[in-house]
Design a protein around this motif. Structure first.
Motif, mmCIF file in Angstrom:
data_model
loop_
_atom_site.group_PDB
_atom_site.id
_atom_site.type_symbol
_atom_site.label_atom_id
_atom_site.label_comp_id
_atom_site.label_asym_id
_atom_site.label_seq_id
_atom_site.Cartn_x
_atom_site.Cartn_y
_atom_site.Cartn_z
ATOM 1 N N GLN A 1 10.488 -15.582 -7.928
ATOM 2 C CA GLN A 1 9.073 -15.527 -7.544
ATOM 3 C C GLN A 1 8.722 -14.166 -6.967
ATOM 4 O O GLN A 1 7.629 -13.636 -7.225
ATOM 5 N N ASN A 2 9.623 -13.588 -6.184
ATOM 6 C CA ASN A 2 9.378 -12.255 -5.630
ATOM 7 C C ASN A 2 9.344 -11.200 -6.726
ATOM 8 O O ASN A 2 8.508 -10.289 -6.699
ATOM 9 N N ILE A 3 10.250 -11.315 -7.702
ATOM 10 C CA ILE A 3 10.275 -10.365 -8.806
ATOM 11 C C ILE A 3 9.008 -10.496 -9.649
ATOM 12 O O ILE A 3 8.407 -9.486 -10.060
ATOM 13 N N LEU A 4 8.572 -11.720 -9.909
ATOM 14 C CA LEU A 4 7.345 -11.923 -10.678
ATOM 15 C C LEU A 4 6.144 -11.318 -9.959
ATOM 16 O O LEU A 4 5.232 -10.776 -10.592
ATOM 17 N N ARG A 5 6.164 -11.395 -8.642
ATOM 18 C CA ARG A 5 5.071 -10.832 -7.846
ATOM 19 C C ARG A 5 5.029 -9.317 -7.943
ATOM 20 O O ARG A 5 3.954 -8.712 -8.058
ATOM 21 N N VAL A 6 6.196 -8.686 -7.923
ATOM 22 C CA VAL A 6 6.260 -7.220 -7.897
ATOM 23 C C VAL A 6 6.278 -6.604 -9.298
ATOM 24 O O VAL A 6 6.026 -5.401 -9.453
ATOM 25 N N LYS A 7 6.557 -7.403 -10.311
ATOM 26 C CA LYS A 7 6.705 -6.878 -11.676
ATOM 27 C C LYS A 7 5.496 -6.083 -12.165
ATOM 28 O O LYS A 7 5.662 -4.972 -12.697
ATOM 29 N N PRO A 8 4.260 -6.571 -12.010
ATOM 30 C CA PRO A 8 3.111 -5.769 -12.458
ATOM 31 C C PRO A 8 3.002 -4.438 -11.719
ATOM 32 O O PRO A 8 2.609 -3.428 -12.316
ATOM 33 N N LEU A 9 3.361 -4.418 -10.453
ATOM 34 C CA LEU A 9 3.347 -3.178 -9.684
ATOM 35 C C LEU A 9 4.371 -2.198 -10.234
ATOM 36 O O LEU A 9 4.083 -0.998 -10.386
ATOM 37 N N ILE B 1 6.255 3.511 6.847
ATOM 38 C CA ILE B 1 6.794 2.189 7.158
ATOM 39 C C ILE B 1 5.811 1.143 6.652
ATOM 40 O O ILE B 1 4.620 1.195 6.957
ATOM 41 N N ILE B 2 6.317 0.188 5.862
ATOM 42 C CA ILE B 2 5.491 -0.904 5.361
ATOM 43 C C ILE B 2 6.172 -2.231 5.686
ATOM 44 O O ILE B 2 7.357 -2.269 6.017
ATOM 45 N N THR B 3 5.432 -3.305 5.588
ATOM 46 C CA THR B 3 5.989 -4.639 5.826
ATOM 47 C C THR B 3 5.883 -5.537 4.595
ATOM 48 O O THR B 3 6.362 -6.662 4.605
ATOM 49 N N ASP B 4 5.262 -5.025 3.539
ATOM 50 C CA ASP B 4 5.109 -5.753 2.282
ATOM 51 C C ASP B 4 5.198 -4.737 1.150
ATOM 52 O O ASP B 4 4.488 -3.729 1.156
ATOM 53 N N ILE B 5 6.067 -4.997 0.196
ATOM 54 C CA ILE B 5 6.275 -4.039 -0.887
ATOM 55 C C ILE B 5 5.003 -3.759 -1.678
ATOM 56 O O ILE B 5 4.835 -2.685 -2.255
ATOM 57 N N MET B 6 4.068 -4.708 -1.676
ATOM 58 C CA MET B 6 2.830 -4.507 -2.408
ATOM 59 C C MET B 6 1.958 -3.416 -1.793
ATOM 60 O O MET B 6 1.011 -2.944 -2.429
ATOM 61 N N GLU B 7 2.277 -3.003 -0.572
ATOM 62 C CA GLU B 7 1.556 -1.886 0.044
ATOM 63 C C GLU B 7 1.766 -0.586 -0.728
ATOM 64 O O GLU B 7 1.016 0.391 -0.560
ATOM 65 N N LEU B 8 2.804 -0.540 -1.571
ATOM 66 C CA LEU B 8 3.049 0.639 -2.394
ATOM 67 C C LEU B 8 1.875 0.941 -3.326
ATOM 68 O O LEU B 8 1.685 2.070 -3.765
ATOM 69 N N GLU B 9 1.121 -0.083 -3.647
ATOM 70 C CA GLU B 9 -0.057 0.073 -4.517
ATOM 71 C C GLU B 9 -0.993 1.135 -3.944
ATOM 72 O O GLU B 9 -1.434 2.048 -4.656
ATOM 73 N N ASN B 10 -1.304 1.037 -2.670
ATOM 74 C CA ASN B 10 -2.239 1.966 -2.037
ATOM 75 C C ASN B 10 -1.609 3.306 -1.704
ATOM 76 O O ASN B 10 -2.288 4.330 -1.628
ATOM 77 N N ILE B 11 -0.282 3.296 -1.508
ATOM 78 C CA ILE B 11 0.408 4.527 -1.093
ATOM 79 C C ILE B 11 0.732 5.422 -2.281
ATOM 80 O O ILE B 11 0.590 6.655 -2.207
ATOM 81 N N LEU B 12 1.128 4.833 -3.386
ATOM 82 C CA LEU B 12 1.683 5.590 -4.501
ATOM 83 C C LEU B 12 0.801 5.652 -5.743
ATOM 84 O O LEU B 12 1.039 6.469 -6.626
ATOM 85 N N LEU B 13 -0.195 4.792 -5.811
ATOM 86 C CA LEU B 13 -1.033 4.760 -7.022
ATOM 87 C C LEU B 13 -2.465 5.185 -6.712
ATOM 88 O O LEU B 13 -2.897 5.198 -5.586
ATOM 89 N N GLY C 1 18.602 -5.433 -3.676
ATOM 90 C CA GLY C 1 18.704 -6.640 -2.871
ATOM 91 C C GLY C 1 17.969 -6.523 -1.547
ATOM 92 O O GLY C 1 18.153 -5.566 -0.797
ATOM 93 N N ALA C 2 17.113 -7.498 -1.265
ATOM 94 C CA ALA C 2 16.292 -7.577 -0.052
ATOM 95 C C ALA C 2 15.146 -6.565 -0.052
ATOM 96 O O ALA C 2 14.384 -6.498 0.900
ATOM 97 N N THR C 3 15.029 -5.795 -1.133
ATOM 98 C CA THR C 3 13.883 -4.903 -1.294
ATOM 99 C C THR C 3 12.973 -5.432 -2.393
ATOM 100 O O THR C 3 11.837 -5.822 -2.136
ATOM 101 N N LEU C 4 13.486 -5.492 -3.613
ATOM 102 C CA LEU C 4 12.681 -5.997 -4.722
ATOM 103 C C LEU C 4 12.693 -7.519 -4.815
ATOM 104 O O LEU C 4 11.718 -8.112 -5.279
ATOM 105 N N ASP C 5 13.789 -8.151 -4.408
ATOM 106 C CA ASP C 5 13.904 -9.596 -4.662
ATOM 107 C C ASP C 5 13.576 -10.498 -3.480
ATOM 108 O O ASP C 5 13.446 -11.711 -3.657
ATOM 109 N N THR C 6 13.429 -9.940 -2.270
ATOM 110 C CA THR C 6 13.030 -10.796 -1.130
ATOM 111 C C THR C 6 11.956 -10.161 -0.260
ATOM 112 O O THR C 6 11.604 -10.718 0.777
ATOM 113 N N ASN C 7 11.466 -8.991 -0.652
ATOM 114 C CA ASN C 7 10.392 -8.332 0.089
ATOM 115 C C ASN C 7 10.764 -8.060 1.546
ATOM 116 O O ASN C 7 9.982 -8.320 2.463
ATOM 117 N N GLY C 8 11.968 -7.541 1.750
ATOM 118 C CA GLY C 8 12.360 -7.102 3.082
ATOM 119 C C GLY C 8 13.110 -8.113 3.920
ATOM 120 O O GLY C 8 13.484 -7.821 5.056
#
Length: 233
Positions: free
Chosen positions: A105-113, A221-233, A11-18
């Motif tokens: 919508q947030n889950i759909l955005r993060v699902k491919p990641l 520290i990130i402000t958008d969960i999609m930043e994980l793409e560059n950090i972890l992949l 909650g508030a991590t995957l489903d609302t992006n912080g």
């Protein structure tokens, strides 16, 4: 970060992006009753959460829309009991459906990641939730990406108690130092994770209260969960 396990808050991590869920509810309540104050809405939010912690109103089979319908109903009942609104001002279905759509919508955005991360890491979730997180994840079609799902209502303690994370690590048979924890709450996610020896990624978003200014236990520290793409992949 060459870690074997990637453990998310939900909650508030995957489903609302912080964004803390209070602000999602506030936004949607104000859409229909724009005179409500922050104080009144915070009181209603707290009342609903406290009620749910005492009474098993949410069933393990409930998806997130069904969960939201219960939560919004409790919030409106509190506003009504406090003499703030009339029953004719209740918009339970509308608020719940709008909130559900935001989460979806947030889950759909993060699902491919998540799917890409699952190819490289063993994924898990450790969350303060109501006993139906498995159903919520299946409804959003992301349960298969997570090896383990640990939630407070099932274990019997809530974060920041380290027992939740320890339970996850034990079930995965993995050491804390071989894991990275991702969460939106510095106090509930980052602090206990770091105390156990895990790496940490803090999603610094819109919290219930002001974010702390001194955050030495957050490795990244990130402000958008999609930043994980560059950090972890």
């Amino acid at each position: 970060m060459e870690n074997k396990a990637l453990i998310f808050d939900y909650g508030a991590t995957l489903d609302t992006n912080g964004i803390h869920w209070y602000y999602i509810f506030k936004q949607e309540h104000l859409r229909y009753n724009n005179f409500l104050s922050d104080e009144q809405l915070r009181d209603a939010y707290i009342y609903a959460e406290q009620t749910l912690s005492k009474k098993r109103l949410i069933q393990s089979s409930d998806n997130f829309l069904e969960t939201l319908l219960i939560k919004v109903k409790l919030q409106y009942e509190r506003l009504y009991d406090q003499g703030v609104i009339l029953q004719t001002m209740f918009h339970i279905n509308e608020v719940a459906e709008n909130c559900y759509h935001i989460a979806k919508q947030n889950i759909l955005r993060v699902k491919p990641l998540l799917q890409r991360l699952a190819e490289k890491y063993r994924l898990a979730i450790v969350s303060n939730f109501y006993g139906n997180l498995e159903s919520v994840l299946r409804d959003y079609d992301i349960r298969q990406d997570f090896e383990s799902v640990i939630e407070s209502a099932v274990i019997g303690v809530s974060k920041p108690d380290k027992k939740l994370l320890l339970t996850c690590l034990e079930r995965m048979n993995i050491k804390a130092e071989n894991s990275t924890i991702v969460g939106d709450s510095y106090k509930k996610d980052i602090v206990p994770a770091k105390q156990l020896g895990a790496s940490t990624i803090w999603i610094k978003g819109q919290s219930w209260k002001d974010n702390p200014t001194f955050t030495p236990l957050a490795d990244v520290i990130i402000t958008d969960i999609m930043e994980l793409e560059n950090i972890l992949l």
